[in-house]
Design an enzyme around this catalytic site. Structure first.
Site, PDB file in Angstrom:
ATOM      1  CB  CYS A 423     -21.981  44.136 -44.614  1.00  0.00           C
ATOM      2  SG  CYS A 423     -22.474  45.808 -44.149  1.00  0.00           S
ATOM      3  CB  THR A 424     -22.598  43.526 -39.747  1.00  0.00           C
ATOM      4  OG1 THR A 424     -21.381  42.827 -40.024  1.00  0.00           O
ATOM      5  CG2 THR A 424     -23.084  43.132 -38.369  1.00  0.00           C
TER       6      THR A 424
END
Length: 576
Positions: A423-424
């Site tokens: 993810c981020t």
């Protein structure tokens, strides 16, 4: 319960793909305004992204959930979304008062305008639902076989068809049930917004607490894209950029924490570190503080003390909630397209309400974070970076910086990696055995924290490079070096490796009639099965099998070792 949590985490991870385009949308929309470049075409380009967020969410969520992030799921989601929205648009009933005073062509325009405005409220929920449905359908039916006369529509081609059918059902539900849905959405929005300081405080605290599970993405999407209504535009973030002067309550408080509070925490941790280790941790803390101040990416900082000093993280969560309340009481309204950093503060300055108040509030928060962190670290001897007990990495795991093979070895080798995603700021991994993960080695490579949601999942916090690192690891798993390191690990862990019997493996998996697809990936065999219940627990007991993993429904990974391709070939001969 674990399956539900894992499913929600997958959704949270998938949501990050469409959200990643918002900074571009905000940048274009803001630069095109009259008080900046005054170029309507640029502003229109940015507005086009915000106006089609539902479509972007449909594609992004579907691709994020699909096996191998396959684009066929994205296509299927577009089909479902278009069927849902256009079908619902026709079915939405128009109140008599809308057309009471117009006739002829003006009446048709009034009806179209009303339905378009109502459909804008439906866009994001419809996109999310179609993305979820398309992702599920792809994972479930991408290998489906049909009779010979329908064979052209089998496999991945079947998924858009199924998704379109689901879109029809959603269109009927949204179209005929729209008055009820609208009242429910409005009542929920009004209840949250009417909760005032308590609701905003609870959001701020939960926003930080849920980071450990990754579920904060779901909470943020509700607040930023669904709550409130401004001329048909919903969500705190979307309403802010649409010019709603009341929007920003669920974003403003983050600026004080991310631009001032957490950098001050980094300074406090640096000064509290052992003198001999300040040089070692200083560069890391400075880079994390600068990243937080400029971009609003804070997870690397938070995971640096979340588990080492949980009391500090509790203080951080409460202070975040307080910041949200303070900014709201002072009627400070700030917004962002990505996160609450300096870049977004400058870009949204012209649309903000009382933006200069951030400076004195931020300075107060700098002092609060610095003072509280220094006090609690010293008072309770908390093991923040530079004060924890040092662990030396094993010598058999490489320590070369940014080495993909070193990351693979630190994670237990290719045979231990079932799935690699990101993810981020985190690697999101499905693994076979938590015990063989070498945390000390991974920390020497730049890992800043670890979360274990279940026995077969691991999240490694690495910062904004997470997506690129995940791609590099996936590529590295296909290299001979990975297989070689896996083989070396196998020699260490198993003095007498044995060859698995393909016939016995086939029997425990329910036979060929239960296997839709099979392939080899490094040192494991990956099976897609029709019936999970037909897979015997004895598969893990077979000689030569080191373990099994079930990353999702109808998927079974059998960890074998470097002989996996040979076993696959033997299975192929048995099928013939």
């Amino acid at each position: 319960m674990k399956n539900i949590l894992t499913g929600l985490q997958s959704i949270g991870r998938a949501l990050m793909l469409p959200i990643a385009v918002l900074p571009v949308a905000a940048l274009l929309l803001r630069l095109g305004q009259q008080d900046l470049l005054d170029i309507p075409a640029i502003a229109a380009a940015g507005d086009a992204i915000f106006s089609n967020l539902g479509l972007l969410f449909a594609m992004g969520v579907a691709v994020g959930l699909a096996r191998e992030n396959h684009g066929a799921a994205g296509l299927a989601s577009v089909v479902g979304y278009l069927v849902t929205t256009k079908g619902a648009e026709v079915l939405i009933s128009v109140p008599p008062e809308v057309t009471a005073q117009v006739v002829g062509q003006a009446r048709d325009f009034a009806i179209a305008a009303f339905r378009e405005r109502e459909l804008a409220k439906l866009s994001v929920p419809a996109g999310l639902l179609n993305g979820l449905i398309a992702g599920y359908l792809y994972n479930r039916y991408s290998d489906i076989r049909l009779p010979a006369y329908l064979a052209f529509f089998a496999g991945r081609r079947f998924v858009p068809i199924a998704s379109g059918t689901a879109g029809i059902l959603l269109a009927l539900a949204f179209g005929f049930g729209w008055p009820i849905l609208e009242r429910g959405m409005d009542a929920t929005s009004d209840a949250v917004l009417a909760s005032g300081s308590f609701g905003i405080f609870a959001y701020g605290v939960l926003n930080r607490v849920l980071i450990v599970t990754g579920l904060h993405h779901i909470l943020n999407n509700v607040a930023w894209f669904l709550l409130g209504d401004f001329h048909g535009v919903t969500g705190d973030l979307k309403r802010f950029f649409a010019g709603d002067p009341t929007a920003g309550a669920f974003m403003s408080g983050h600026f004080a924490v991310m631009m001032f509070g957490l950098p001050a925490a980094c300074l406090a941790m640096y000064q509290a570190a052992a003198p001999a280790r300040r040089a070692a941790v200083g560069g890391m803390l400075f880079s994390m503080a600068l990243t937080s101040f400029l971009t609003g990416v804070t997870e690397p900082i938070e995971f640096s003390f979340m588990f080492l000093a949980p009391v500090l993280y509790g203080i951080h969560a409460v202070l975040t909630g307080v910041a949200m309340v303070v900014m709201d009481l002072l009627n400070v309204r700030l917004g962002f397209g990505f996160s609450a950093g300096l870049f977004d503060y400058v870009l949204s300055f012209g649309k903000a309400t009382r933006p200069l108040w951030l400076i004195p509030i931020g300075l107060v928060y700098f002092g609060l974070y610095y003072g509280l962190f220094r006090f609690f670290i010293a008072r309770f001897n908390l093991a923040t970076p530079g004060r924890e007990v040092e662990e030396s990495a094993r010598s058999d795991v490489g320590t070369e910086d940014d080495s993909v093979q070193a990351w693979i070895r630190g994670l237990g080798g290719a045979s231990n990696l079932v799935a690699v995603d990101a993810c981020t700021t985190r690697l999101r991994l499905s693994i076979a055995d938590q015990k063989v993960v070498n945390e000390a080695a991974l920390k020497s490579l730049g890992a800043r924290g670890f979360v274990r949601p279940s026995q077969q999942t691991l999240q490694v916090v690495v910062g904004p490079i997470a997506d690129q690192l995940a791609s590099s690891i996936r590529a590295g798993l296909r290299l001979p070096a990975s297989v070689a390191s896996t083989a070396a690990a196998a020699v260490e862990t198993s003095a007498t490796p044995s060859r698995i019997s393909a016939a016995q493996l086939l029997q425990t998996l329910g036979g060929f009639e239960n296997i839709r697809d099979m392939r080899a990936a490094a040192s494991r065999l990956c099976f897609t099965v029709r019936d999970d219940a037909a897979v015997s627990a004895d598969v893990a007991k077979l000689a030569g099998v080191r373990g099994i993993a079930r990353p999702e429904a109808h998927s079974v990974h059998v960890l074998i070792g470097p002989t996996a391709p040979g076993v696959l070939a033997e299975l192929g001969r048995l099928r013939v």
